[in-house]
Design a protein around this motif. Structure first.
Motif, short mmCIF file in Angstrom:
data_model
loop_
_atom_site.label_atom_id
_atom_site.label_comp_id
_atom_site.label_asym_id
_atom_site.label_seq_id
_atom_site.Cartn_x
_atom_site.Cartn_y
_atom_site.Cartn_z
N ALA A 53 0.82 -1.20 0.00
CA ALA A 53 0.00 0.00 0.00
C ALA A 53 0.86 1.26 0.00
O ALA A 53 0.52 2.26 -0.63
CB ALA A 53 -0.93 0.00 1.21
N LEU A 54 1.98 1.20 0.69
CA LEU A 54 2.84 2.38 0.80
C LEU A 54 3.47 2.76 -0.52
O LEU A 54 3.94 3.89 -0.69
CB LEU A 54 3.94 2.12 1.85
N THR A 55 3.48 1.84 -1.49
CA THR A 55 4.03 2.18 -2.80
C THR A 55 3.16 3.17 -3.55
O THR A 55 3.56 3.72 -4.57
CB THR A 55 4.23 0.92 -3.67
N GLY A 56 1.93 3.40 -3.04
CA GLY A 56 1.06 4.40 -3.65
C GLY A 56 1.44 5.82 -3.31
O GLY A 56 0.94 6.77 -3.92
N PHE A 57 2.32 6.00 -2.31
CA PHE A 57 2.80 7.33 -1.95
C PHE A 57 4.00 7.68 -2.82
O PHE A 57 4.88 6.86 -3.05
CB PHE A 57 3.20 7.39 -0.48
N SER A 58 4.02 8.91 -3.30
CA SER A 58 5.14 9.38 -4.11
C SER A 58 5.58 10.76 -3.63
O SER A 58 4.75 11.56 -3.17
CB SER A 58 4.71 9.47 -5.59
N LEU A 59 6.86 11.03 -3.75
CA LEU A 59 7.40 12.32 -3.32
C LEU A 59 7.39 13.35 -4.44
O LEU A 59 8.02 14.41 -4.32
CB LEU A 59 8.83 12.12 -2.79
N VAL A 60 6.67 13.06 -5.51
CA VAL A 60 6.54 14.01 -6.62
C VAL A 60 5.06 14.31 -6.84
O VAL A 60 4.19 13.55 -6.41
CB VAL A 60 7.16 13.44 -7.91
N PRO A 61 4.75 15.44 -7.48
CA PRO A 61 3.34 15.81 -7.71
C PRO A 61 2.61 14.82 -8.61
O PRO A 61 3.22 13.96 -9.25
CB PRO A 61 3.44 17.19 -8.37
N THR A 87 -5.34 -1.05 -6.13
CA THR A 87 -4.14 -0.80 -5.35
C THR A 87 -4.34 -1.31 -3.92
O THR A 87 -5.45 -1.32 -3.39
CB THR A 87 -3.81 0.71 -5.33
N ALA A 88 -3.23 -1.72 -3.31
CA ALA A 88 -3.28 -2.41 -2.03
C ALA A 88 -3.77 -1.54 -0.88
O ALA A 88 -4.10 -2.06 0.19
CB ALA A 88 -1.90 -2.98 -1.69
N MET A 89 -3.81 -0.23 -1.08
CA MET A 89 -4.28 0.67 -0.04
C MET A 89 -5.65 0.25 0.49
O MET A 89 -5.97 0.42 1.67
CB MET A 89 -4.36 2.10 -0.59
N ARG A 178 -1.44 7.92 -4.82
CA ARG A 178 -1.98 7.41 -6.08
C ARG A 178 -2.70 6.08 -5.88
O ARG A 178 -2.20 5.21 -5.17
CB ARG A 178 -0.85 7.26 -7.10
N ASN A 179 -3.86 5.96 -6.49
CA ASN A 179 -4.62 4.71 -6.44
C ASN A 179 -5.16 4.40 -7.83
O ASN A 179 -5.31 5.30 -8.67
CB ASN A 179 -5.76 4.80 -5.43
N ALA A 180 -5.47 3.15 -8.07
CA ALA A 180 -5.96 2.75 -9.39
C ALA A 180 -6.86 1.53 -9.27
O ALA A 180 -6.77 0.76 -8.32
CB ALA A 180 -4.79 2.46 -10.32
N TRP A 181 -7.72 1.39 -10.29
CA TRP A 181 -8.64 0.25 -10.36
C TRP A 181 -8.65 -0.28 -11.79
O TRP A 181 -8.87 0.47 -12.74
CB TRP A 181 -10.06 0.69 -9.98
N ILE A 182 -8.40 -1.56 -11.94
CA ILE A 182 -8.54 -2.23 -13.24
C ILE A 182 -9.91 -2.89 -13.24
O ILE A 182 -10.23 -3.69 -12.35
CB ILE A 182 -7.43 -3.28 -13.45
N LEU A 183 -10.73 -2.54 -14.22
CA LEU A 183 -12.11 -3.02 -14.28
C LEU A 183 -12.34 -3.84 -15.55
O LEU A 183 -11.67 -3.65 -16.57
CB LEU A 183 -13.08 -1.83 -14.26
N SER A 209 3.65 -4.20 -8.20
CA SER A 209 3.69 -4.78 -6.85
C SER A 209 2.67 -4.18 -5.90
O SER A 209 2.38 -4.75 -4.84
CB SER A 209 5.09 -4.61 -6.25
N SER A 210 2.10 -3.03 -6.26
CA SER A 210 1.12 -2.39 -5.38
C SER A 210 -0.30 -2.87 -5.63
O SER A 210 -1.24 -2.46 -4.93
CB SER A 210 1.17 -0.87 -5.54
N LEU A 211 -0.49 -3.75 -6.63
CA LEU A 211 -1.84 -4.20 -7.00
C LEU A 211 -2.23 -5.48 -6.28
O LEU A 211 -1.41 -6.35 -6.04
CB LEU A 211 -1.92 -4.42 -8.51
N ILE A 212 -3.52 -5.57 -5.96
CA ILE A 212 -4.11 -6.75 -5.33
C ILE A 212 -5.25 -7.26 -6.20
O ILE A 212 -6.10 -6.48 -6.64
CB ILE A 212 -4.66 -6.41 -3.93
N LYS A 213 -5.28 -8.55 -6.48
CA LYS A 213 -6.38 -9.11 -7.26
C LYS A 213 -7.65 -9.15 -6.43
O LYS A 213 -7.64 -9.51 -5.25
CB LYS A 213 -6.03 -10.53 -7.72
N SER A 214 -8.77 -8.76 -7.02
CA SER A 214 -10.05 -8.74 -6.34
C SER A 214 -10.71 -10.11 -6.42
O SER A 214 -10.61 -10.80 -7.43
CB SER A 214 -10.97 -7.68 -6.96
N ASP A 215 -11.39 -10.48 -5.36
CA ASP A 215 -12.12 -11.75 -5.30
C ASP A 215 -13.48 -11.56 -5.97
O ASP A 215 -14.31 -10.78 -5.48
CB ASP A 215 -12.28 -12.18 -3.84
#
Length: 226
Positions: A53-61, A87-89, A178-183, A209-215
């Protein structure tokens, strides 16, 4: 049970600034009494994903929003979409939930996002609905999470018929979350399409590596009507 209450409370605050649906569902989960211990065990298990989940944080805009696909229209985007990966968040915040579906609808002149999940904790389907504020750039939409906060989402890519990639970025001073969803229109997505979308996420600062597969293993799940 104080630990569980604290986790739920913190989750509620966080969700007030994130993806539009779970905050309503957390209110339902807050009513739980009998299954609190099992829920806590699930949360502890989900906590293994915190490093991801922490990989969703970035030090850039946040990155600039790209133009929509040439044939994109909201009329064609309407309908039901299954959550394939996220995303794992949200793995901790959505403990005990599966078969997440988003149904984009139009009521009068308003577009809405209707979300349904199956809660294994409550053993029932839960639903929530939010109004979409479509921006001048038509692949960007806002959802008002609370009276003073509107979060923006960006449809990065879609063929309208089988897949969609949604991205969100919250600016935090000079950093970003940053977060994302694959639909998918179906509960599964072809691996080659998935790999293409993951590559696009990489260019937006979200590693695979920040992605989690949905059940999506619900045989009797009933989505919103399109």
């Amino acid at each position: 049970m104080k630990t569980l209450f604290l986790i739920q409370f913190v989750s509620l605050i966080y969700l007030a600034n994130c993806w539009p649906f779970p905050i309503d569902l957390i209110f339902e989960l807050a009513k739980i009494t009998k299954l609190e211990f099992d829920t806590l065990k699930d949360i502890v298990t989900a906590a293994d994903h915190v490093p991801q989940a922490l990989t969703g944080f970035s030090l850039v805009p946040c990155p600039a929003q790209s133009e929509p696909p040439s044939d994109f229209t909201w009329e064609d985007f309407k309908g039901t979409w299954h959550e394939i990966e996220r995303t794992a968040m949200f793995e901790i915040l959505e403990t005990g939930q599966k078969c997440t579906q988003f149904s984009f609808t139009k009521e009068s002149d308003e577009f809405k996002i209707n979300t349904t999940v199956f809660s294994e904790i409550l053993n029932k389907q839960l639903s929530a609905s939010k109004t979409i504020n479509v921006k001048d750039q038509k692949n960007v939409f806002g959802v008002k999470i609370n009276p003073i906060k509107e979060s923006q989402y960006w449809i990065v890519d879609t063929d309208l018929d089988s897949y969609a990639l949604i991205f969100s970025c919250e600016q935090i001073l000079q950093a970003s979350l940053r977060n994302a969803w694959i639909l998918g229109r179906k509960p599964t997505l072809h691996e080659s399409i998935r790999d293409l979308l993951v590559k696009k996420l990489g260019s937006l600062g979200i590693p695979e590596s920040s992605l989690i597969k949905s059940d999506q293993s619900c045989s009797t799940f009933i989505p919103f009507n399109d």
